[in-house]
Design a protein around this motif. Sequence first.
Motif, short mmCIF file in Angstrom:
data_model
loop_
_atom_site.label_atom_id
_atom_site.label_comp_id
_atom_site.label_asym_id
_atom_site.label_seq_id
_atom_site.Cartn_x
_atom_site.Cartn_y
_atom_site.Cartn_z
N VAL A 177 75.77 58.56 38.48
CA VAL A 177 74.47 58.68 37.57
C VAL A 177 73.35 57.69 38.05
CG1 VAL A 177 73.54 58.39 35.14
CG2 VAL A 177 75.65 59.54 35.45
N ARG A 178 72.19 58.37 38.34
CA ARG A 178 71.26 57.60 38.52
C ARG A 178 69.97 57.71 37.54
NH1 ARG A 178 69.47 58.24 44.63
NH2 ARG A 178 71.31 57.22 44.76
N VAL A 179 69.42 56.30 37.35
CA VAL A 179 68.70 56.14 36.11
C VAL A 179 67.28 55.60 36.69
CG1 VAL A 179 68.29 54.92 33.95
CG2 VAL A 179 70.70 55.31 34.93
N ALA A 180 66.30 56.43 36.27
CA ALA A 180 64.81 55.92 36.41
C ALA A 180 64.56 54.73 35.65
CB ALA A 180 63.96 57.27 36.32
N ALA A 210 56.59 61.58 35.43
CA ALA A 210 56.97 62.19 36.24
C ALA A 210 58.54 62.13 36.24
CB ALA A 210 56.47 62.08 37.64
N GLY A 211 58.84 60.77 36.33
CA GLY A 211 60.27 60.34 36.32
C GLY A 211 61.14 61.04 35.02
N ALA A 212 60.36 60.87 33.96
CA ALA A 212 60.91 61.35 32.69
C ALA A 212 61.24 63.02 32.60
CB ALA A 212 60.01 61.10 31.22
N ILE A 213 60.07 63.68 33.34
CA ILE A 213 60.15 64.90 33.49
C ILE A 213 61.44 65.43 34.47
CG2 ILE A 213 59.05 67.36 34.10
CD1 ILE A 213 56.43 65.45 33.09
N ALA A 214 61.38 64.62 35.60
CA ALA A 214 62.62 64.96 36.51
C ALA A 214 64.00 64.81 36.18
CB ALA A 214 62.33 64.04 37.64
N VAL A 215 64.15 64.15 34.89
CA VAL A 215 65.48 63.93 34.40
C VAL A 215 66.29 65.35 34.20
CG1 VAL A 215 66.88 63.31 32.29
CG2 VAL A 215 65.08 61.95 33.32
N GLY A 216 67.38 65.38 34.89
CA GLY A 216 68.21 66.71 35.07
C GLY A 216 67.67 67.76 35.53
N ARG A 217 66.48 67.75 36.21
CA ARG A 217 66.04 68.89 37.28
C ARG A 217 66.81 68.79 38.41
NH1 ARG A 217 62.32 71.37 34.66
NH2 ARG A 217 62.02 72.85 36.30
N GLY A 219 68.04 68.76 41.77
CA GLY A 219 67.65 68.21 43.20
C GLY A 219 66.64 67.11 42.89
N SER A 220 66.33 66.83 41.73
CA SER A 220 65.59 65.34 41.54
C SER A 220 66.30 64.07 41.70
CB SER A 220 64.96 65.47 39.96
OG SER A 220 65.94 65.03 39.05
N GLY A 221 67.73 64.30 41.59
CA GLY A 221 68.46 63.03 41.63
C GLY A 221 68.08 61.91 40.59
N ILE A 222 67.65 62.44 39.54
CA ILE A 222 67.34 61.57 38.47
C ILE A 222 68.42 62.10 37.29
CG2 ILE A 222 65.57 60.54 36.90
CD1 ILE A 222 63.83 60.55 39.00
N SER A 295 56.72 63.06 44.83
CA SER A 295 57.59 62.58 43.84
C SER A 295 58.84 63.24 43.64
CB SER A 295 56.99 62.68 42.69
OG SER A 295 56.91 63.85 41.93
N PRO A 296 59.83 62.86 42.82
CA PRO A 296 61.10 63.94 42.88
C PRO A 296 60.94 65.16 41.94
CG PRO A 296 61.70 61.58 42.26
CD PRO A 296 60.17 61.60 42.14
N LEU A 297 59.66 65.09 41.40
CA LEU A 297 59.26 66.24 40.42
C LEU A 297 58.43 67.29 41.45
CD1 LEU A 297 58.89 67.61 37.65
CD2 LEU A 297 56.94 66.36 37.28
#
Length: 344
Positions: A177-180, A210-217, A219-222, A295-297
């Motif tokens: 698990v990786r946490v932003a 952007a980090g919040a929106i990337a959660v669970g997406r 390929g984002s790694g977040i 960004s991850p997003l």
Amino acid sequence: MNPTNTSDRAGDGRALPLDPDRNLALELVRATEAAAIASAREVGRGDKIKVDQAAVDAMRPVLGSVSMRGVVVIGEGEKDEAPMLYNGEKVGNGSDPEVDIAVDPIDGTTAAAKALPDAVAMVGLAERGTMFDPGPCVYMRKLVVPGAAADVIDPEAPVGDILRSVARSIGKQVSDVRVAVLDRPRHESLVASILAAGASVRFLLDGDVAGAIAVGREGSGIDALLGIGGTPEGVLAACALRCDGSAIFGKLYPRNEDERSAAIDFGHDVDRVLTTTDLVSGDNVFFAGTGVTDSPLLRGVQFEADRVRTQSISMRSRSGAVRIVDAWHDRERSNLITASGRGH
């Protein structure tokens, strides 16, 4: 925001209902594209004020042309402090629907000024009166988790328990698990708790939407986001999370007794855990974002010889549609580029 006109026809000649709200999704993308292209000209030049002003100046006229009667609920500050897109400003061409607007012309101005990752132009929209008004509350504690974890999380549990619940819900080991987390001194003990639980950290240099929106997406790694960040940014993130099924839990974070008193006087319960629907309660929510730097997003703006390339995300809660929009803008013909100036 109900359909009132018709277009296209079924095989038997019957008129099919036209949903005018679909146009809003594309118009919001045009607004964030304009902001991203304009601000990208200032990337790496070291002046975050110019980054923000370029984005605001480009986004505002596009929003002004959209078919809506919008009020900026989450904006650039009060009228006397922000010449454009201030809280309470009316935007749109004056026609229906009536909507609340949440806007961050650039989430991550410092990152953009330094040519670092994670700068994104963003706007959210929902029915009038359905967005949480932060009032004097600058900061909030935030937890963002994938939709699979939304109903099994205790947002006030210890960090280790939260991360174990997230891991179980998405079928991972905690070690995967990786946490932003925003890279701030105030998060030193939080980071220590995340690492002690066995998870890893993805530091965000500037801006956490952007980090919040990337959660669970994919390929984002977040896999989650934790920490204290801006309350307005929490509302903007909630617009996107209403569309993709992820969840945010927030708790207002007064930094001193004066801020606590101001929050209570405004009518807020500072001990209440706010959910995604507390922050944005509307049934028809839109979100659009365009990358300024990678960004991850999203991928950032790329200037080419005769065109400008952008990557955006368009989201709508009613349909659950999430679209990634790759666009190439002709340097001579695109009015988005013309409006922001061809510049450098």
